[in-house]
Design a protein around this motif. Structure first.
Motif, PDB file in Angstrom:
ATOM      1  N   VAL A  75       0.851  -1.190   0.000  1.00 13.56           N
ATOM      2  CA  VAL A  75       0.000   0.000   0.000  1.00 13.56           C
ATOM      3  C   VAL A  75       0.886   1.239   0.000  1.00 13.56           C
ATOM      4  N   LEU A  76       0.561   2.177  -0.891  1.00 13.71           N
ATOM      5  CA  LEU A  76       1.372   3.381  -1.062  1.00 13.71           C
ATOM      6  C   LEU A  76       0.753   4.553  -0.299  1.00 13.71           C
ATOM      7  N   PRO A  77       1.303   4.919   0.856  1.00 11.14           N
ATOM      8  CA  PRO A  77       0.759   6.050   1.612  1.00 11.14           C
ATOM      9  C   PRO A  77       1.241   7.379   1.049  1.00 11.14           C
ATOM     10  N   LEU A  78       0.481   8.412   1.316  1.00 13.56           N
ATOM     11  CA  LEU A  78       0.858   9.737   0.821  1.00 13.56           C
ATOM     12  C   LEU A  78       0.418  10.798   1.810  1.00 13.56           C
ATOM     13  N   ALA A  79       0.989  11.975   1.666  1.00 14.43           N
ATOM     14  CA  ALA A  79       0.615  13.135   2.472  1.00 14.43           C
ATOM     15  C   ALA A  79       0.636  14.366   1.589  1.00 14.43           C
ATOM     16  N   VAL A  80      -0.208  15.322   1.915  1.00 19.60           N
ATOM     17  CA  VAL A  80      -0.291  16.567   1.153  1.00 19.60           C
ATOM     18  C   VAL A  80       0.787  17.537   1.620  1.00 19.60           C
ATOM     19  N   ARG A  81       1.429  18.181   0.670  1.00 16.78           N
ATOM     20  CA  ARG A  81       2.372  19.264   0.944  1.00 16.78           C
ATOM     21  C   ARG A  81       1.983  20.473   0.078  1.00 16.78           C
ATOM     22  N   PHE A  82       2.359  21.656   0.538  1.00 12.99           N
ATOM     23  CA  PHE A  82       2.042  22.871  -0.208  1.00 12.99           C
ATOM     24  C   PHE A  82       3.301  23.462  -0.829  1.00 12.99           C
ATOM     25  N   HIS A  83       3.142  23.940  -2.054  1.00 11.79           N
ATOM     26  CA  HIS A  83       4.249  24.578  -2.762  1.00 11.79           C
ATOM     27  C   HIS A  83       4.559  25.967  -2.181  1.00 11.79           C
ATOM     28  N   PHE A  84       5.768  26.403  -2.477  1.00 13.11           N
ATOM     29  CA  PHE A  84       6.229  27.764  -2.203  1.00 13.11           C
ATOM     30  C   PHE A  84       6.205  28.094  -0.706  1.00 13.11           C
ATOM     31  N   GLY A  85       6.291  27.064   0.139  1.00 11.90           N
ATOM     32  CA  GLY A  85       6.300  27.291   1.575  1.00 11.90           C
ATOM     33  C   GLY A  85       5.027  27.901   2.110  1.00 11.90           C
ATOM     34  N   GLU A  86       3.889  27.665   1.415  1.00 16.88           N
ATOM     35  CA  GLU A  86       2.640  28.324   1.802  1.00 16.88           C
ATOM     36  C   GLU A  86       1.757  27.483   2.720  1.00 16.88           C
ATOM     37  N   GLY A  87       2.270  26.329   3.171  1.00 16.27           N
ATOM     38  CA  GLY A  87       1.516  25.531   4.122  1.00 16.27           C
ATOM     39  C   GLY A  87       1.163  26.302   5.386  1.00 16.27           C
ATOM     40  N   PRO A  88       2.123  27.013   6.000  1.00 16.19           N
ATOM     41  CA  PRO A  88       1.797  27.781   7.211  1.00 16.19           C
ATOM     42  C   PRO A  88       0.725  28.840   6.978  1.00 16.19           C
ATOM     43  N   GLU A  89       0.692  29.446   5.798  1.00 16.35           N
ATOM     44  CA  GLU A  89      -0.342  30.448   5.507  1.00 16.35           C
ATOM     45  C   GLU A  89      -1.712  29.789   5.390  1.00 16.35           C
ATOM     46  N   PHE A  90      -1.766  28.623   4.746  1.00 18.12           N
ATOM     47  CA  PHE A  90      -3.016  27.864   4.682  1.00 18.12           C
ATOM     48  C   PHE A  90      -3.473  27.516   6.100  1.00 18.12           C
ATOM     49  N   ASP A  91      -2.539  27.039   6.912  1.00 12.92           N
ATOM     50  CA  ASP A  91      -2.871  26.673   8.294  1.00 12.92           C
ATOM     51  C   ASP A  91      -3.361  27.891   9.077  1.00 12.92           C
ATOM     52  N   ARG A  92      -2.759  29.036   8.823  1.00 12.23           N
ATOM     53  CA  ARG A  92      -3.152  30.257   9.559  1.00 12.23           C
ATOM     54  C   ARG A  92      -4.591  30.638   9.252  1.00 12.23           C
ATOM     55  N   ILE A  93      -4.982  30.545   7.973  1.00 14.61           N
ATOM     56  CA  ILE A  93      -6.346  30.905   7.594  1.00 14.61           C
ATOM     57  C   ILE A  93      -7.351  29.980   8.277  1.00 14.61           C
ATOM     58  N   VAL A  94      -7.036  28.685   8.287  1.00 12.28           N
ATOM     59  CA  VAL A  94      -7.914  27.725   8.965  1.00 12.28           C
ATOM     60  C   VAL A  94      -7.972  28.032  10.456  1.00 12.28           C
ATOM     61  N   ARG A  95      -6.820  28.302  11.046  1.00 17.15           N
ATOM     62  CA  ARG A  95      -6.752  28.585  12.484  1.00 17.15           C
ATOM     63  C   ARG A  95      -7.528  29.860  12.823  1.00 17.15           C
ATOM     64  N   ASP A  96      -7.378  30.906  11.996  1.00 22.72           N
ATOM     65  CA  ASP A  96      -8.088  32.159  12.252  1.00 22.72           C
ATOM     66  C   ASP A  96      -9.598  31.967  12.181  1.00 22.72           C
ATOM     67  N   TYR A  97     -10.058  31.154  11.235  1.00 17.19           N
ATOM     68  CA  TYR A  97     -11.500  30.867  11.158  1.00 17.19           C
ATOM     69  C   TYR A  97     -11.977  30.234  12.475  1.00 17.19           C
ATOM     70  N   LEU A  98     -11.223  29.270  12.971  1.00 20.98           N
ATOM     71  CA  LEU A  98     -11.631  28.582  14.189  1.00 20.98           C
ATOM     72  C   LEU A  98     -11.584  29.503  15.409  1.00 20.98           C
ATOM     73  N   LEU A  99     -10.556  30.345  15.491  1.00 18.47           N
ATOM     74  CA  LEU A  99     -10.430  31.253  16.625  1.00 18.47           C
ATOM     75  C   LEU A  99     -11.512  32.331  16.623  1.00 18.47           C
ATOM     76  N   GLN A 100     -11.941  32.745  15.432  1.00 19.46           N
ATOM     77  CA  GLN A 100     -12.924  33.809  15.323  1.00 19.46           C
ATOM     78  C   GLN A 100     -14.370  33.296  15.298  1.00 19.46           C
ATOM     79  N   PHE A 101     -14.519  31.964  15.317  1.00 31.25           N
ATOM     80  CA  PHE A 101     -15.858  31.396  15.226  1.00 31.25           C
ATOM     81  C   PHE A 101     -16.698  31.777  16.435  1.00 31.25           C
ATOM     82  N   LYS A 102     -17.937  32.177  16.134  1.00 25.22           N
ATOM     83  CA  LYS A 102     -18.891  32.481  17.193  1.00 25.22           C
ATOM     84  C   LYS A 102     -20.163  31.681  16.963  1.00 25.22           C
TER      85      LYS A 102
END
Length: 355
Positions: A327-354
């Motif tokens: 079985v061939l496992p895989l994981a997602v990676r983001f180009h141009f070092g933009e993984g942290p920015e993607f994570d930040r947007i998700v995190r900000d949505y969760l922190l600002q959720f009301k």
């Protein structure tokens, strides 16, 4: 190529009829003739405009890996092609026929995760909260067209090799709805990108997508790990030894996977079936024969994690016939070092959720 154009022309009237139907449905939601329900718990949807193949499962897993150390997460899928109905909580000891291949994959890879399946997501989310009141996030798998639930964050995937901007409505193309449906997305992820994607190529595709002011575009690719033996995960296959490969798969769009295997192996054969196909004994006999016909030497059968959940229904046959399925496992990676920015947007949505 000419035949493809002729086929699209012949099917275009049916695509128009389909488009009118799905367009009317979306219009009823815009006019509030139908209501999209919001919930008191954060909801993130991962989906696409086309039918299958964009990589929703690996991107859901990316979110699970990043957020599960901090939040109590539940996933909700339809459980496509399962042989049961209604709401079910997925347990690792279940099989793909009971709950579907992708939910079973989540349950086995993340045993502390609440994994659920249901046809009606609007009814399933209250069921999740009722069973697990401490749930802090619901991840909707393949729910971009499921308008009955309004997610707080809508993530749209589109394949690099066939973005929705170049596709057409079913049945002449693969789109489930008009391209304009992309306007509902908060984030757009171009998936299955080449590992050597250039900034220039990415910028050209961003210009083609022409995102709205509230949208941000990301580019992701797959990082494959060493294949593990299907019947015992402790054993790994070393692809750097020139192993000849027979791929068995029932997923949409295998080109990306085959390209990866060809970079690893001197010889790759492929045995492909329709997406979510349930393998039968005839399929396994064909697999066995094809494997036996391969040149003697170092050779192995490789499959995907999703396909492995359905192949496992024939575990006894695979063991008794000593089929070396890895079985061939895989994981997602983001180009141009933009993984942290993607994570930040998700995190900000969760922190600002009301609620």
């Amino acid at each position: 190529m000419v035949q493809s154009k002729i086929a699209k022309a012949l099917l275009s009237p049916f695509s128009l009829l389909y488009g009118l139907g799905v367009g009317f449905r979306n219009w009823t939601y815009r006019q509030k003739l139908r209501k999209s329900i919001e919930f008191s718990v954060p909801v993130i949807s991962v989906g696409n405009l086309s039918v299958g193949g964009a990589g929703k499962t690996p991107h859901i897993e990316y979110l699970i890996r990043g957020l599960s150390p901090y939040l109590n997460i539940a996933t909700l899928s339809r459980g496509y092609r399962r042989k049961t109905r209604g709401f079910l909580e997925v347990l690792p000891q279940m099989n793909a026929e009971q709950v579907g291949d992708e939910p079973l994959q989540y349950a086995r890879k993340f045993p502390d995760l609440m994994v659920t399946v249901a046809e009606e997501r609007a009814y399933a989310i209250p069921e999740i909260i009722g069973r697990r009141p401490d749930t802090q996030l619901v991840l909707l798998d393949d729910a971009f067209q499921h308008r009955a639930v309004k997610p707080g964050l809508n993530i749209l995937l589109t394949e690099f090799s066939n973005p929705y901007t170049r596709d057409h409505l079913l049945p002449s193309g693969r789109l489930r709805e008009w391209r304009s449906g992309a306007a509902r997305a908060d984030l757009i992820v171009v998936s299955k990108c080449p590992r050597d994607l250039t900034r220039e190529a990415a910028d050209a595709l961003i210009a083609e997508i022409d995102p709205l002011s509230h949208q941000q575009v990301f580019f992701s690719y797959y990082d494959y790990a060493a294949p593990y033996y299907m019947l015992d995960h402790r054993y790994r296959l070393k692809m750097d030894e020139g192993v000849n490969v027979l791929l068995i798969s029932a997923i949409a769009n295998t080109e990306y996977l085959i390209d990866h295997l060809k970079r690893q192996s001197p010889h790759v054969q492929s045995l492909e079936y329709e997406d979510h196909h349930y393998f039968n004994r005839r399929d396994l006999a064909t697999l066995q024969l094809r494997f036996q016909e391969m040149p003697a030497g170092h050779k192995a059968i490789i499959t995907t994690e999703k396909d492995a959940t359905r192949l496992e229904l024939h575990r006894d046959f695979i063991r008794d016939e000593r089929l070396p399925i890895f079985v061939l496992p895989l994981a997602v990676r983001f180009h141009f070092g933009e993984g942290p920015e993607f994570d930040r947007i998700v995190r900000d949505y969760l922190l600002q959720f009301k609620a």
